[in-house]
Design a protein around this motif. Structure first.
Motif, short mmCIF file in Angstrom:
data_model
loop_
_atom_site.label_atom_id
_atom_site.label_comp_id
_atom_site.label_asym_id
_atom_site.label_seq_id
_atom_site.Cartn_x
_atom_site.Cartn_y
_atom_site.Cartn_z
N ALA A 191 78.40 11.82 -99.30
CA ALA A 191 79.06 10.60 -98.86
C ALA A 191 80.57 10.77 -98.80
N GLN A 192 81.02 11.75 -98.05
CA GLN A 192 82.46 11.96 -97.87
C GLN A 192 82.79 11.63 -96.42
N THR A 193 83.97 11.08 -96.21
CA THR A 193 84.42 10.82 -94.85
C THR A 193 85.23 12.01 -94.37
N VAL A 194 84.86 12.49 -93.19
CA VAL A 194 85.41 13.73 -92.67
C VAL A 194 86.20 13.46 -91.39
N ALA A 195 87.40 14.00 -91.32
CA ALA A 195 88.21 13.90 -90.10
C ALA A 195 88.27 15.26 -89.41
N VAL A 196 88.05 15.25 -88.11
CA VAL A 196 88.12 16.49 -87.32
C VAL A 196 89.01 16.24 -86.10
N PRO A 197 89.63 17.31 -85.60
CA PRO A 197 90.40 17.15 -84.37
C PRO A 197 89.46 16.91 -83.19
N ASP A 198 90.00 16.35 -82.12
CA ASP A 198 89.31 16.28 -80.82
C ASP A 198 90.38 16.59 -79.78
N PRO A 199 90.26 17.65 -79.00
CA PRO A 199 89.17 18.65 -78.95
C PRO A 199 89.09 19.50 -80.21
N VAL A 200 87.89 20.07 -80.42
CA VAL A 200 87.61 20.71 -81.71
C VAL A 200 86.72 21.95 -81.57
N TYR A 201 86.94 22.91 -82.47
CA TYR A 201 86.04 24.05 -82.64
C TYR A 201 84.72 23.49 -83.21
N PRO A 202 83.60 23.64 -82.51
CA PRO A 202 82.39 22.87 -82.85
C PRO A 202 81.82 23.13 -84.25
N VAL A 203 82.15 24.25 -84.87
CA VAL A 203 81.57 24.57 -86.18
C VAL A 203 81.91 23.52 -87.24
N TYR A 204 83.16 23.00 -87.20
CA TYR A 204 83.54 21.99 -88.20
C TYR A 204 82.61 20.77 -88.11
N VAL A 205 82.30 20.40 -86.89
CA VAL A 205 81.49 19.21 -86.66
C VAL A 205 80.02 19.47 -86.98
#
Lengths: 408, 408
Positions: free
Chosen positions: A122-136
């Motif tokens: 239950a952690q909130t995760v922030a990712v860039p967009d556009p993004v390297y898909p592995v993080y997502v």
């Protein structure tokens, strides 16, 4: 009855590279005499540095003799490599990272993919967009998102890189627990200044968040004013993990070697408020699920830090940076705007108001050049394409000549 | 606020190898002139087969030339290696496994550790006792257990290997979803007959369970009546995954190469009753979190399948098997009973009613020989020690001579 991890069902079936391959095939069938030039994927093409090749040979010989043979190595990596990394990549720049903070692995894809395992679901995760898909994708698999729709997963916080923010988005407005960052950026080629990185570090320290900083492309930074490590920002040693790789730095995509830096001072909380040293948790994961990187490959990686190795990789990467310059100028000559490609091997091309796939098709069909549609990296990539500088000089020059004659 | 995966807090802090190291250090300090002989850990000591060494050199040269350089390889492994594996390890024994079923990796520790990710958290898992700790710890980290007490985790089903069942426990009475098996076994050295493996396969098919079969020590099987692969048992191709490694087969513990077999016909259920091909799920995991094994290492692994490579690894492993014979006879000569050590590199020694640590201490203090206390592998290992045949002949002979003179 054996039952699957339901979160896998949420994964968007990405057809990006399948789609690209299909269009390339169709073009090739219609134009059998045209040599298609691939500036799509980010894979190196130039041979290994001679210092690394010599180290591979020497290590093969060591493995052939009873007195120098090596079996299992330390899971965290050999001292000879971790000491060289700490000295050359960090201490020489005034950054206090020790060999004990460094975990050698077989690749940053694995490390960036695996690191999220250490944290609560239950952690909130922030990712860039556009993004390297592995993080997502790895957070989807771990159950930290809802469903996929309109190119995004419910529950993730997206940090949009746009023309307006120079593809260096500000930290999120809301509280998040985990932030993925990548500079020099894949796919946009953007770099972050000291001040821009400091905003993320301040955010993380104020909100108790952790930064996962992917520095896979650090070897392309030539501007002395740009930070190379997030640990050049005061305070980052308490709130950031850094991923580095020999893949792009030294042409190791086929050899496999990378490392993760987890400074001793980073602590994370448990549900009862107790504090844990993150380095110990990663060590537990690393020693339980990994058995060390290949010994000859670690020898080759260490050779990259020798004086001749350093000269060789600089020349290697200067070559790719020169390719990036040729691409940028070629793109400008057909009247399009691009970003990145300076201190970075990726050129991010504005499609001039057209969809990504339209420019992709135009370059493929009129010039026989393969790129990557920006929309494949997320909705914020729509309207752009990524052109990779990872190819041989001659092919890059030919590609841009063809683009110029077809489209200028 | 970043918060840890609470399941990591349940992990038993294993002091086994720390304890061993401490006792060895104390002995060495008290007996500075005695060369301590280590028959504890299961790590190879003899040099790489010459065919593998030559392949490493050739691959290093390929990586040095622009026309033969290789960047990223296929995540699943190169065709040249997967085809060789399918042909030599399976089809030549009448087992219908194809190259598409084979996923090359950097180690079986990673593969056996990672595979459980594909399944729902609420799965019941059965593990052997005594057991290779990776099967257990990775399920603890994934939240499939309760607390640790008296050497066991709440929620796991333990299959006890005992003198009475010849260290080949029967399948559990109750329903479980996932079963870990390892034959030839680490640590007991037991092997399973066709009939014994068939009982597990029947169990899995009747109850809809999946078998994770670890065959890391298959290269030590010399008895032609023993199955080498679980797929030699009819029906296993629908309910079993097999892990194999070049670590013990070809002395690759320092090189890192292994593979996992996921037959096309294995299917698993989702929460709505839909069926999924397990091979596709593993492919998704493998391509998302792994970037292929090192190219020179894959070349070296393929060389193991050449005629000279096959001869060389047979000689290599015959050497370790001869060590095992010497250990068995030495143990018998001091009046103790042992198991395993035939078709296996591990000898499992009955401490004659005494605790594991007592026999460990006796061998260390009277003969300067290091072993592994069986209790370290689980409660069912209490009363045994494991002696590893992985060492040089001369050291094994000296170790047994010393044990004989001190204890006979």
């Amino acid at each position: 009855m054996i039952t699957i991890n339901e979160h896998y069902r949420k994964l968007n079936k990405s057809y990006l590279f399948v789609d690209i391959a299909k269009r390339v095939r169709e073009f090739q069938d219609a134009h059998p005499d045209t040599e298609v030039i691939k500036l799509g994927i980010g894979d190196v093409t130039r041979p290994l540095p001679p210092a690394a090749v010599r180290a591979l040979h020497d290590a093969a010989d060591e493995m052939a003799r009873p007195d120098t043979f090596r079996g299992y190595g330390p899971e965290q990596g050999y001292d000879f490599l971790r000491e060289a990394i700490a000295e050359h990549d960090f201490r020489s720049r005034g950054v206090n990272i020790t060999a004990d903070d460094i975990f050698v692995s077989d690749g940053s894809k694995c490390d960036t993919g695996n690191f999220q395992e250490l944290f609560a679901q239950a952690q909130t995760v922030a990712v860039p967009d556009p993004v390297y898909p592995v993080y997502v994708d790895t957070n989807v698999m771990a159950g930290r998102t809802g469903a996929f729709s309109d190119g995004r997963y419910e529950g993730l916080v997206y940090m949009e890189g746009t023309r307006e923010n120079g593809f260096v988005p500000p930290p999120p407005e809301q509280d998040v627990d985990l932030l993925y960052l990548c500079f020099p950026n894949n796919p946009t080629g953007a770099t972050a200044t000291r001040e821009q990185l400091a905003r993320y570090v301040d955010y993380a320290r104020e909100r108790g968040a952790l930064i996962l900083f992917d520095a896979a492309y650090v070897a392309f930074i030539r501007d002395p004013d740009l930070p190379q490590s997030i640990y050049e920002i005061p305070g980052a040693e308490t709130c950031a993990v850094e991923f580095r790789s020999f893949s792009k730095t030294a042409g190791f995509t086929g050899l496999r070697c990378a490392f993760t830096v987890v400074p001793e001072r980073v602590e994370v909380r448990d549900a009862d408020g107790g504090m844990h040293r993150l380095r110990d948790l990663w060590s537990r994961r690393h020693t339980t699920k990994f058995n060390g990187a290949s010994f000859p490959v670690q020898r080759a990686a260490a050779a990259v830090y020798s004086p001749e190795g350093q000269t060789q990789i600089r020349e290697l990467n200067d070559g790719y940076l020169e390719n990036a310059r040729i691409i940028r100028e070629g793109i400008a000559s057909i009247g399009l705007t691009s970003f990145g490609g300076v201190n970075s091997p990726y050129v991010w091309v504005d499609a001039g108001g057209h969809p990504s796939w339209e420019l992709f098709d135009r370059l493929l069909n009129s010039a026989g050049v393969v790129t990557t549609p920006g929309a494949g990296f997320g909705p914020a990539g729509e309207g752009f394409i990524r052109i990779s500088a990872f190819n041989d000089r001659e092919k890059v020059v030919t590609a841009m000549d063809r683009i110029r004659s077809a489209l200028a």
